[in-house]
Motif scaffolding. Structure first.
Motif, PDB file in Angstrom:
ATOM      1  N   THR A 538     -98.253  17.008 -33.047  1.00  0.00           N
ATOM      2  CA  THR A 538     -98.407  15.857 -32.234  1.00  0.00           C
ATOM      3  C   THR A 538     -99.155  15.897 -30.984  1.00  0.00           C
ATOM      4  O   THR A 538    -100.086  15.174 -30.736  1.00  0.00           O
ATOM      5  CB  THR A 538     -97.056  14.952 -31.968  1.00  0.00           C
ATOM      6  OG1 THR A 538     -96.406  15.070 -33.285  1.00  0.00           O
ATOM      7  CG2 THR A 538     -97.363  13.683 -31.361  1.00  0.00           C
ATOM      8  N   GLN A 541    -103.779  18.500 -30.036  1.00  0.00           N
ATOM      9  CA  GLN A 541    -104.983  18.056 -31.155  1.00  0.00           C
ATOM     10  C   GLN A 541    -105.886  18.984 -31.491  1.00  0.00           C
ATOM     11  O   GLN A 541    -106.747  18.488 -32.519  1.00  0.00           O
ATOM     12  CB  GLN A 541    -105.371  16.742 -30.724  1.00  0.00           C
ATOM     13  CG  GLN A 541    -104.158  15.675 -30.769  1.00  0.00           C
ATOM     14  CD  GLN A 541    -103.579  15.118 -32.006  1.00  0.00           C
ATOM     15  OE1 GLN A 541    -104.264  15.067 -32.892  1.00  0.00           O
ATOM     16  NE2 GLN A 541    -102.429  14.864 -31.859  1.00  0.00           N
ATOM     17  N   HIS A 542    -106.136  20.093 -30.581  1.00  0.00           N
ATOM     18  CA  HIS A 542    -107.265  20.904 -30.734  1.00  0.00           C
ATOM     19  C   HIS A 542    -106.799  22.184 -30.555  1.00  0.00           C
ATOM     20  O   HIS A 542    -107.403  23.038 -30.075  1.00  0.00           O
ATOM     21  CB  HIS A 542    -108.229  20.443 -29.829  1.00  0.00           C
ATOM     22  CG  HIS A 542    -107.881  20.248 -28.436  1.00  0.00           C
ATOM     23  ND1 HIS A 542    -107.462  18.860 -28.097  1.00  0.00           N
ATOM     24  CD2 HIS A 542    -107.638  20.928 -27.295  1.00  0.00           C
ATOM     25  CE1 HIS A 542    -107.090  19.022 -26.671  1.00  0.00           C
ATOM     26  NE2 HIS A 542    -107.091  20.089 -26.262  1.00  0.00           N
ATOM     27  N   GLU A 761    -104.658   9.283 -26.731  1.00  0.00           N
ATOM     28  CA  GLU A 761    -105.698   8.400 -27.103  1.00  0.00           C
ATOM     29  C   GLU A 761    -106.021   8.049 -28.398  1.00  0.00           C
ATOM     30  O   GLU A 761    -105.132   8.767 -29.244  1.00  0.00           O
ATOM     31  CB  GLU A 761    -106.942   9.278 -26.521  1.00  0.00           C
ATOM     32  CG  GLU A 761    -106.946   9.448 -24.814  1.00  0.00           C
ATOM     33  CD  GLU A 761    -108.020  10.217 -24.256  1.00  0.00           C
ATOM     34  OE1 GLU A 761    -108.634  10.946 -25.094  1.00  0.00           O
ATOM     35  OE2 GLU A 761    -108.237   9.994 -22.869  1.00  0.00           O
ATOM     36  N   ASP A 762    -106.885   7.244 -28.828  1.00  0.00           N
ATOM     37  CA  ASP A 762    -107.428   7.119 -30.148  1.00  0.00           C
ATOM     38  C   ASP A 762    -108.028   8.185 -30.675  1.00  0.00           C
ATOM     39  O   ASP A 762    -108.556   9.061 -29.824  1.00  0.00           O
ATOM     40  CB  ASP A 762    -108.103   5.728 -30.162  1.00  0.00           C
ATOM     41  CG  ASP A 762    -109.262   5.697 -29.481  1.00  0.00           C
ATOM     42  OD1 ASP A 762    -109.932   6.570 -29.301  1.00  0.00           O
ATOM     43  OD2 ASP A 762    -109.525   4.386 -29.093  1.00  0.00           O
ATOM     44  N   ASP A 763    -108.542   8.092 -31.843  1.00  0.00           N
ATOM     45  CA  ASP A 763    -109.222   9.217 -32.861  1.00  0.00           C
ATOM     46  C   ASP A 763    -110.382   9.526 -32.114  1.00  0.00           C
ATOM     47  O   ASP A 763    -110.905  10.506 -31.705  1.00  0.00           O
ATOM     48  CB  ASP A 763    -109.229   8.872 -34.138  1.00  0.00           C
ATOM     49  CG  ASP A 763    -107.890   8.974 -34.853  1.00  0.00           C
ATOM     50  OD1 ASP A 763    -106.887   9.388 -34.379  1.00  0.00           O
ATOM     51  OD2 ASP A 763    -107.871   8.167 -36.054  1.00  0.00           O
ATOM     52  N   SER A 764    -111.241   8.343 -31.834  1.00  0.00           N
ATOM     53  CA  SER A 764    -112.470   8.564 -31.085  1.00  0.00           C
ATOM     54  C   SER A 764    -112.673   9.460 -29.949  1.00  0.00           C
ATOM     55  O   SER A 764    -113.407  10.212 -29.533  1.00  0.00           O
ATOM     56  CB  SER A 764    -113.402   7.094 -31.110  1.00  0.00           C
ATOM     57  OG  SER A 764    -112.684   6.452 -30.265  1.00  0.00           O
ATOM     58  N   ARG A 766    -110.013  11.215 -28.780  1.00  0.00           N
ATOM     59  CA  ARG A 766    -109.721  12.705 -28.775  1.00  0.00           C
ATOM     60  C   ARG A 766    -110.991  13.563 -29.341  1.00  0.00           C
ATOM     61  O   ARG A 766    -110.975  14.642 -28.912  1.00  0.00           O
ATOM     62  CB  ARG A 766    -108.558  12.652 -29.929  1.00  0.00           C
ATOM     63  CG  ARG A 766    -107.370  12.307 -29.249  1.00  0.00           C
ATOM     64  CD  ARG A 766    -106.077  12.839 -30.268  1.00  0.00           C
ATOM     65  NE  ARG A 766    -106.012  12.372 -31.415  1.00  0.00           N
ATOM     66  CZ  ARG A 766    -105.468  11.061 -31.772  1.00  0.00           C
ATOM     67  NH1 ARG A 766    -104.553  10.370 -30.922  1.00  0.00           N
ATOM     68  NH2 ARG A 766    -105.437  10.615 -33.223  1.00  0.00           N
ATOM     69  N   VAL A 767    -111.894  12.794 -30.265  1.00  0.00           N
ATOM     70  CA  VAL A 767    -112.919  13.717 -30.883  1.00  0.00           C
ATOM     71  C   VAL A 767    -113.947  14.039 -29.408  1.00  0.00           C
ATOM     72  O   VAL A 767    -114.436  15.145 -29.208  1.00  0.00           O
ATOM     73  CB  VAL A 767    -113.590  12.940 -31.963  1.00  0.00           C
ATOM     74  CG1 VAL A 767    -115.015  13.530 -32.051  1.00  0.00           C
ATOM     75  CG2 VAL A 767    -112.612  12.867 -33.121  1.00  0.00           C
TER      76      VAL A 767
END
Length: 780
Positions: A538, A541-542, A761-764, A766-767
Motif C-alpha cells: 500500500t 508504490q515504486h 495521491e491519485d494514480d496520475s 503517483r506516476v
C-alpha cells in the motif's frame, strides 16, 4: 538338459515367482457413506498412505463406491467388492459403511472398517486371537471421539441445552447415534436437528439452546456452512466442530480433533492393507491403538463473536486460532488516515486557525471599503439651555444623522490586508504540517498495530510448537525412550511461552488503544485489520525503483538529493519560514512608506431634524431660525505623521533584525531537514538489506527447527538442542517481522520529511512522482 530345466524351474518358483506376486499392484475397494468434502479428503489420505507403503511393488489401484447414506447400498457395495476378482482388500469410510462391514456374515476377503463409532455399543468382537471368523476383518475406532468431545465441550462452556446439527440421511439411517449421545451421564439435554442439503437449521433450534454440535455437512456448500456458523455466533451460541479445524475457519468455536487425525487413521488403514496383502490375514491386528492427547483448538474470533468466553483454567493446553483477528469491518491504512483527518482533535484545531485567518483577511479588506453609519438622537433640554440657544434649539429635539468615510489611500490599511493574506498562507501551511504529522502518526500507530498483531500470532504459534514437543516428550517417556525431565522441561517452556503470549496480547491491545486515540474514537474500541494485504504494497508504490537505488551505495546519496529537491518544493516548514520572512518584509516596507506617504480619506455627513419643539426666539435679535431640511458636509482629509519620538525608525531597525534572524532560522532548518533526510535514507537502506537477511535467517531457522524436531522424535537430538532450535526460530521470525515493518516505517518518515505522501495521491500523481524519481536517477 532336463535336470537344468528342473533346477531353473525350482529357482523361479522359490525366488522369482514371489517377486512377481509382490510386484502386482494392490487392488483396494473403498466404500464411503457418501461423497463430499470430508469423505473425499479422508479417501485421498487413505490412498496416499497406501501408495506410500506399497511403492516397493507396483503400487495400488483403487475402486470407489458410495452408499449415498443408505445402509442397504453399503451392504450391496461390500458384497460387490467381495465378489469382484479385481479387488484384494475392502476399506469402509464412515459410520454407516463401517457398521455394515461389521455385520457381514462372511469375510471372504480382508475387510477394514476404518471408522467404527463405538465398538462396545455396536458389540464388536475383540481383534486378537486366531478366530477363523475374524481372520479377514479388522476395525478402527473413529478418530472423531463424539461422546468424549461432547462432554469436554460441556465442561468448558457449561451449557444446558445442546443442539446436534447432523445430516438428515445419516441421522435417519444410523439411529444408534441417538442412543450413543443421549446417555444417562449427560448433565444437559440433547436435541437432534437433522438438515437436508444447504438447509439452515437456525429456525429449528429449540428455545433455550445455548450450544451446538455440528457434524460434517458434506452436502452443504461453503457459503451455507458459513451462514450457519454466522447465525450461531450472532445468537451467542458456541459451536463444536466434530471433524477438525476446517469449520473453525468458517466460524465454529472449538474442536478437539487435530488436523492430522485424517492422516493418522489413513496410516492405520494403510498398515492393515499391507498386512492383509502380505499375510492374507488380519487376526492379530489390535483394534485399540494409543490415542494421543486431544487438546482443544479454539477459534478466538468465534469466541469474540459469541461473547461467550469459557473457563480459561480448562484450556491450559488449548491451541488458539485467529488470536489476533477481530470481528467487524476491517480498517485499512487509507481508511484510518481518512478517519484521523476527519476526527483528530489537533487537526480540528488547526482547521479552525485556518478559518480564523481567512476571516481576518475579510476584516482587513473591510477597512478600505466605504464606512457608512446612520444614527438617531432624541434630546430633552432644560429651559435655561433653550433660552441661551437663541432659537436654535428646542426643548425637545429628534435628529437623524448619516456619516461617510472612504479611505482613498492608507499604507497601514493596504499593508494590513497583505499581512493578513500572508498570515492566512502561514496558517494554511501550518494546517498542512499538522495534516502531514497526523498521517505520519496514524501510519506509525497502524504499522505498530500490525506488528503487534503478527507478533501475537508468532507467540501463539510458539505455544503450538511447544505443545507438539510436549506430546513428543510424553510419548517418548511412556515408551521408555525419554525421561520425565524432558516432560518437565517442555512444561516449563510451555508456561514461559504463555507468559510471552500474555505480554504480546497486552502490547496488541495497547497498540489498538493508541490508534483509537489518534482516530478520536472510544479508546476501548476493537480494530479489525486485514490479514491478506501487506501494508508495504500500500505504501511503497515504486519498490522496483528503490530496488535499483539500494543495489548501489552511491545511488542512495542521489536518492537523498532527489528527496532534498522534493523537500524544497513541498516542505510546509520551509513554506512557513518563507511566509514569516515575507511578513517581516511587508511590515518593514509599511514602516518606511508611512514616513513619507500621507493617509488620504474622504469624509462627509448629513443631518435632519425630524422634531424640534419648544424653541424660544428673541424677535429683537437678527438670528435666523434653524433649518428644517437636510444639512450636509463633504471633505477630504490628508494626514501625515510629523514626529513620533523615533518610533518608525526603531520599528524599521527591528524588522531588519527579524529578517536576519529568519535567514539564520532558514539555514538552520535546511541543515536539520537535510540531516534528517540523509540519515533516514541510510536507515531505509539498512532496513531494506536487513529485511532480506532476517527473512533468510527465519527460513533457515524454521527448517532447522523441523529437522531437529524430527531428530528429537527419533531420539537423535536432545531436549536442549530442540529448545534452542525453537527459540532461534521464534527470535528470527520476530526479527524478520520487525525488519519488514521497520523498512515501511523508515519510508513513511522519509515521505514526511519531503513534505508529501506519494501513496496518498491519485494514480496520475503517483506516476508523475515515479517518473521524477526515475528521471533524476538516470540523468548524468
Amino acid at each position: 538338459m532336463s535336470r537344468i530345466s528342473i533346477i531353473l524351474s525350482t529357482v523361479f518358483i522359490l525366488f522369482v515367482y514371489p517377486l512377481v506376486l509382490y510386484s502386482q499392484p494392490v487392488k483396494v475397494g473403498i466404500v464411503a457413506d457418501a461423497w463430499g468434502k470430508e469423505f473425499e479428503l479422508l479417501s485421498r489420505q487413505v490412498k496416499t498412505e497406501i501408495e506410500a507403503l506399497t511403492n516397493a511393488g507396483e503400487g495400488a489401484v483403487f475402486k470407489e463406491l458410495s452408499a449415498n447414506w443408505q445402509p442397504s447400498r453399503a451392504t450391496e457395495s461390500l458384497q460387490d467388492f467381495l465378489q469382484d476378482p479385481e479387488v484384494d482388500v475392502v476399506v469402509t469410510l464412515g459410520f454407516l459403511s463401517s457398521e455394515a462391514a461389521a455385520r457381514l456374515p462372511v469375510y471372504s476377503k480382508p475387510v477394514i472398517a476404518a471408522t467404527v463409532l463405538d465398538p462396545e455399543l455396536q458389540e464388536l468382537p475383540a481383534q486378537s486371537g486366531n478366530n477363523s471368523d475374524m481372520l479377514h476383518f479388522s476395525w478402527i475406532e473413529s478418530f472423531i471421539q463424539l461422546k468424549k468431545d461432547m462432554h469436554s465441550f460441556a465442561r468448558i462452556f457449561e451449557f444446558s441445552n445442546l443442539a446436534v446439527i447432523i445430516p438428515h440421511a445419516l441421522y435417519s439411517e444410523f439411529r444408534v447415534i441417538d442412543t450413543y449421545l443421549t446417555g444417562n451421564r449427560n448433565s444437559f439435554t440433547v436435541s437432534f436437528i437433522p438438515v437436508e442439503k444447504n438447509e439452515n437449521p437456525l429456525e429449528q433450534l429449540p428455545v433455550g439452546t445455548d450450544a451446538a454440535m455440528v457434524f460434517p455437512l458434506i452436502q452443504h456448500s461453503d457459503t451455507a456452512i458459513t451462514e450457519i456458523f454466522s447465525g450461531l455466533n450472532e445468537q451467542g451460541i458456541p459451536s463444536l466442530s466434530v471433524t477438525g479445524s476446517t469449520y473453525l475457519e468458517r466460524g465454529a468455536t472449538i474442536t478437539f480433533t487435530p488436523s492430522r487425525a485424517f492422516q493418522q487413521v489413513a496410516r492405520q488403514v494403510a498398515v492393515r492393507v499391507v498386512k492383509a496383502t502380505e499375510e492374507n490375514s488380519l487376526y492379530d491386528v489390535l483394534a485399540v491403538t494409543d490415542k494421543p492427547e486431544r487438546n482443544p483448538i479454539i477459534n478466538m474470533e468465534g469466541l469474540r463473536l459469541t461473547g461467550h468466553f469459557p473457563q480459561w483454567d480448562e484450556l491450559d493446553n488449548a491451541i488458539l486460532l485467529n488470536v489476533s483477528k477481530i470481528p467487524g469491518e476491517e480498517l485499512t491504512l487509507h481508511k484510518a488516515i481518512a478517519l484521523a483527518l476527519e476526527n483528530n482533535l489537533q487537526g480540528k484545531i488547526t482547521d479552525q486557525d485556518l478559518r480564523i485567518a481567512e476571516k481576518d483577511i475579510r476584516i482587513a479588506q473591510a477597512n478600505i471599503l466605504p464606512q457608512i453609519e446612520a444614527s438617531g438622537t432624541a434630546v430633552q433640554l432644560s429651559e435655561n439651555l433653550v433660552e441661551s440657544a437663541m432659537g436654535q434649539k428646542g426643548e425637545f429635539t429628534i435628529t437623524g444623522s448619516v456619516s461617510l468615510k472612504q479611505i482613498i489611500y492608507s499604507e497601514a490599511a493596504y499593508a494590513n490586508i497583505a499581512l493578513k493574506k500572508l498570515m492566512a498562507e502561514n496558517a494554511k501551511q501550518s494546517n498542512r504540517q499538522t495534516i502531514l504529522d497526523i498521517v505520519l502518526n496514524v501510519s506509525e500507530d497502524y504499522i505498530s498495530l500490525l506488528f503487534a498483531k503478527n507478533n501475537l500470532q508468532i507467540k501463539n504459534e510458539n505455544i503450538g510448537a511447544t505443545l507438539q514437543n510436549l506430546e513428543l516428550a510424553k510419548a517418548k517417556e511412556k515408551s521408555g525412550e525419554g525421561s520425565v525431565s524432558d516432560v518437565n522441561r517442555w512444561t516449563s517452556e510451555l508456561n514461559i511461552g504463555k507468559m510471552d503470549l500474555n505480554d504480546a496480547q497486552a502490547r496488541y491491545k495497547a497498540a489498538m488503544y493508541r490508534l483509537n486515540e489518534q482516530l478520536d474514537q472510544p479508546v476501548g474500541n476493537s480494530i479489525a485489520t486485514p490479514d491478506s494485504v501487506d501494508v508495504s504494497e500500500t505504501i511503497l508504490q515504486h519498490q522496483h525503483i528503490l530496488d535499483f537505488y539500494f543495489s548501489n551505495p552511491l545511488l542512495s546519496e542521489k536518492y537523498a538529493d532527489f528527496l532534498m529537491n522534493e523537500m524544497m518544493a513541498y516542505s510546509p516548514e520551509l513554506e512557513q519560514l518563507a511566509t514569516a520572512g515575507e511578513i517581516v518584509d511587508r511590515q518593514k516596507l509599511m514602516k518606511i512608506r508611512q514616513m513619507y506617504l500621507p493617509e488620504v480619506a474622504l469624509v462627509g455627513s448629513a443631518d435632519q431634524a425630524f422634531v424640534r419643539e419648544g424653541v424660544i426666539r428673541n424677535p429683537q435679535l437678527p438670528v435666523p431660525p434653524p433649518p428644517d431640511d437636510i444639512t450636509w458636509n463633504l471633505g477630504l482629509r490628508v494626514s501625515i505623521p510629523i514626529f513620533e519620538g523615533g518610533r518608525k525608525k526603531n520599528e524599521i531597525q527591528k524588522a531588519a533584525i527579524e529578517q536576519e534572524k529568519i535567514a539564520w532560522q532558514k539555514e538552520d532548518l535546511l541543515n536539520k531537514l537535510e540531516m534528517g533526510i540523509r540519515s533516514n535514507v541510510q536507515f531505509l537502506q539498512t532496513s531494506y538489506r536487513e529485511m532480506e537477511l532476517a527473512e533468510n535467517a527465519a527460513r533457515a531457522a524454521k527448517e532447522n527447527f523441523h529437522t531437529t524436531q524430527d531428530a528429537y522424535a527419533q531420539g537423535m537430538a536432545n531436549v536442549a538442542q530442540l529448545t534452542d532450535a525453537q527459540s532461534v526460530m521464534i527470535q528470527t521470525r520476530q526479527m524478520a517481522l520487525g525488519a519488514r515493518y521497520q523498512y515501511v516505517l523508515d519510508y513513511v518518515k522519509i515521505e514526511r520529511l519531503q513534505g508529501n505522501f506519494s501513496f496518498l495521491e491519485d494514480d496520475s500523481e503517483r506516476v508523475q512522482y515515479a517518473n521524477r524519481l526515475l528521471n533524476y536517477l538516470t540523468q548524468e
